[in-house]
Design a protein around this motif. Sequence first.
Motif, PDB file in Angstrom:
ATOM      1  N   PHE A  91       0.806  -1.291   0.049  1.00 36.91           N
ATOM      2  CA  PHE A  91      -0.066  -0.032   0.031  1.00 36.91           C
ATOM      3  C   PHE A  91       0.749   1.194  -0.137  1.00 36.91           C
ATOM      4  CE2 PHE A  91      -1.728   3.434   2.620  1.00 36.91           C
ATOM      5  CZ  PHE A  91      -2.945   3.696   1.755  1.00 36.91           C
ATOM      6  N   ALA A  92       1.800   1.487   0.966  1.00 33.43           N
ATOM      7  CA  ALA A  92       2.583   2.481   1.231  1.00 33.43           C
ATOM      8  C   ALA A  92       3.451   2.825  -0.229  1.00 33.43           C
ATOM      9  CB  ALA A  92       3.426   2.449   2.293  1.00 33.43           C
ATOM     10  N   ASP A  93       4.169   1.972  -0.764  1.00 34.34           N
ATOM     11  CA  ASP A  93       4.872   2.114  -1.880  1.00 34.34           C
ATOM     12  C   ASP A  93       3.994   2.492  -3.086  1.00 34.34           C
ATOM     13  OD1 ASP A  93       7.067   1.447  -0.218  1.00 34.34           O
ATOM     14  OD2 ASP A  93       7.151  -0.873  -1.135  1.00 34.34           O
TER      15      ASP A  93
ATOM     16  N   LYS B 258      13.110  -2.004   6.162  1.00 33.36           N
ATOM     17  CA  LYS B 258      11.913  -2.336   5.388  1.00 33.36           C
ATOM     18  C   LYS B 258      11.238  -0.765   5.058  1.00 33.36           C
ATOM     19  CE  LYS B 258      10.773  -6.748   6.368  1.00 33.36           C
ATOM     20  NZ  LYS B 258       9.718  -7.972   6.714  1.00 33.36           N
ATOM     21  N   LEU B 259      11.656   0.186   5.526  1.00 30.72           N
ATOM     22  CA  LEU B 259      11.070   1.662   5.532  1.00 30.72           C
ATOM     23  C   LEU B 259      12.034   2.476   4.639  1.00 30.72           C
ATOM     24  CD1 LEU B 259      10.101   2.415   9.103  1.00 30.72           C
ATOM     25  CD2 LEU B 259       8.845   1.766   7.479  1.00 30.72           C
ATOM     26  N   HIS B 260      11.513   3.507   4.044  1.00 28.60           N
ATOM     27  CA  HIS B 260      12.348   4.428   3.169  1.00 28.60           C
ATOM     28  C   HIS B 260      13.417   4.933   4.315  1.00 28.60           C
ATOM     29  CE1 HIS B 260      13.322   8.656   1.558  1.00 28.60           C
ATOM     30  NE2 HIS B 260      12.859   8.062   0.546  1.00 28.60           N
TER      31      HIS B 260
ATOM     32  N   LYS C 267      13.200   8.976  10.904  1.00 23.56           N
ATOM     33  CA  LYS C 267      12.071  10.000  11.860  1.00 23.56           C
ATOM     34  C   LYS C 267      11.441   8.847  12.862  1.00 23.56           C
ATOM     35  CE  LYS C 267      11.161  13.635  11.262  1.00 23.56           C
ATOM     36  NZ  LYS C 267      11.658  14.895  11.997  1.00 23.56           N
ATOM     37  N   THR C 268      11.271   7.826  12.690  1.00 22.12           N
ATOM     38  CA  THR C 268      10.696   6.727  13.451  1.00 22.12           C
ATOM     39  C   THR C 268      11.774   6.449  14.651  1.00 22.12           C
ATOM     40  OG1 THR C 268       9.496   5.670  11.541  1.00 22.12           O
ATOM     41  CG2 THR C 268       9.741   4.526  13.657  1.00 22.12           C
ATOM     42  N   CYS C 269      12.929   6.227  14.116  1.00 27.47           N
ATOM     43  CA  CYS C 269      13.594   6.189  15.548  1.00 27.47           C
ATOM     44  C   CYS C 269      13.860   7.505  16.140  1.00 27.47           C
ATOM     45  CB  CYS C 269      15.352   5.719  14.533  1.00 27.47           C
ATOM     46  SG  CYS C 269      15.265   4.162  14.065  1.00 27.47           S
ATOM     47  N   GLU C 270      13.931   8.489  15.607  1.00 25.15           N
ATOM     48  CA  GLU C 270      14.059   9.820  16.269  1.00 25.15           C
ATOM     49  C   GLU C 270      12.822   9.989  17.278  1.00 25.15           C
ATOM     50  OE1 GLU C 270      15.076  14.200  14.808  1.00 25.15           O
ATOM     51  OE2 GLU C 270      13.042  13.395  14.115  1.00 25.15           O
ATOM     52  N   GLY C 271      11.644   9.452  17.095  1.00 28.13           N
ATOM     53  CA  GLY C 271      10.384   9.596  17.873  1.00 28.13           C
ATOM     54  C   GLY C 271      10.703   8.501  18.899  1.00 28.13           C
TER      55      GLY C 271
END
Length: 356
Positions: free
Chosen positions: A146-148, A299-301, A307-311
């Motif tokens: 979906f996201a891609d 598996k993420l951009h 940004k996910t790790c930053e959060g």
Amino acid sequence: MGQLVIISGDDEFTVKERARAVARELAGGEIEENPAVEIIAGDGEELKPDEVIARFLDALRTPPFLCDSKLVWLRHLRDLELFSAREPGDGVAGVLEILTQPLPPELSVLIDGGGLDQRKSFCKTVKSAGAAVEIFNAVKATDRRFADGRKESLREICGSLGKSLEPAAAQFLTETIGGDSGMLRNELEKLCSYVGDAAVITLADCREVCSRTPETVSWEFTGAIVGRDRPRALRLLDIMLRQGEPEIRLMYALSGEFQKLIQTRLAMKQLKLTRVTPRTFDSLPESLKKEFPDNPLLKLHPFRAFKTCEGAAGFTDAELAGNLEAVRNASRALVSGGGEPRIILEQLVLRLTARR
């Protein structure tokens, strides 16, 4: 032989856009006020389905007038299942008699609408008779890619409008708009008008311009919670409550967000990451990627992974566990009726955004 084109699917916007484009192709130009085009409206309120089919059948049987050929367009029929009925009415039977045979060279037919089942005999028979069938289904959030797929659509539309999206803006639009192609294009056109001559659409632009749907506000709300932006989180909570957003769905979103942060911290530990930068995931050694191919961060951009790790890095393990427990306690209070919902939610926001 004349052409028969059937366009269907659950992506209503794309189906209608494609049907109009095909109608222009078959008509050789303009559609409106073209004597070689006869349009039967399938989505009007004034006619019942059998009356629509009767008009369609009359149009199919009427030869061209003052022109060599004609296009009959059954436009936006609500449910193409009419043609798959086990015991078709007289009108449907007459239509099937024409459409399941090769069309005469002077007649082209276009049908668009929802509900076409490619497994049933109608679709199989018209294909055998030479029909072109096109299906456009909305991308589902549960689809594996979906996201891609959504980001590819964003890039294509932005490219056609002469703009590009920063990664955070693409992520925002992907997560808040879902599979609705019409809304997606509408939001991008608004954004392009808003940014003017700027070449890049930013996350800040999206927050300023995009419609305040429950999805966009919920996305911003969880972001404010993770960023411990208490004033913004309280403002967004008020908006969602005024929009009628169910309290339990808010709990579900918050619980999912903190579970995701916990999973992110575990994924970071697996990759031995203590600090991240925007370039971290572009420069990871190939040996590490091969060792942990199922690591969710890989598996993420790269920017999204950062940004996910930053959060996640903004919380200790104990804080994440405590926040998840606080969300679950608030959920129990809401379900049991143990207090005023707004007070429970506001107290939860204060708890989750506290600086420790």
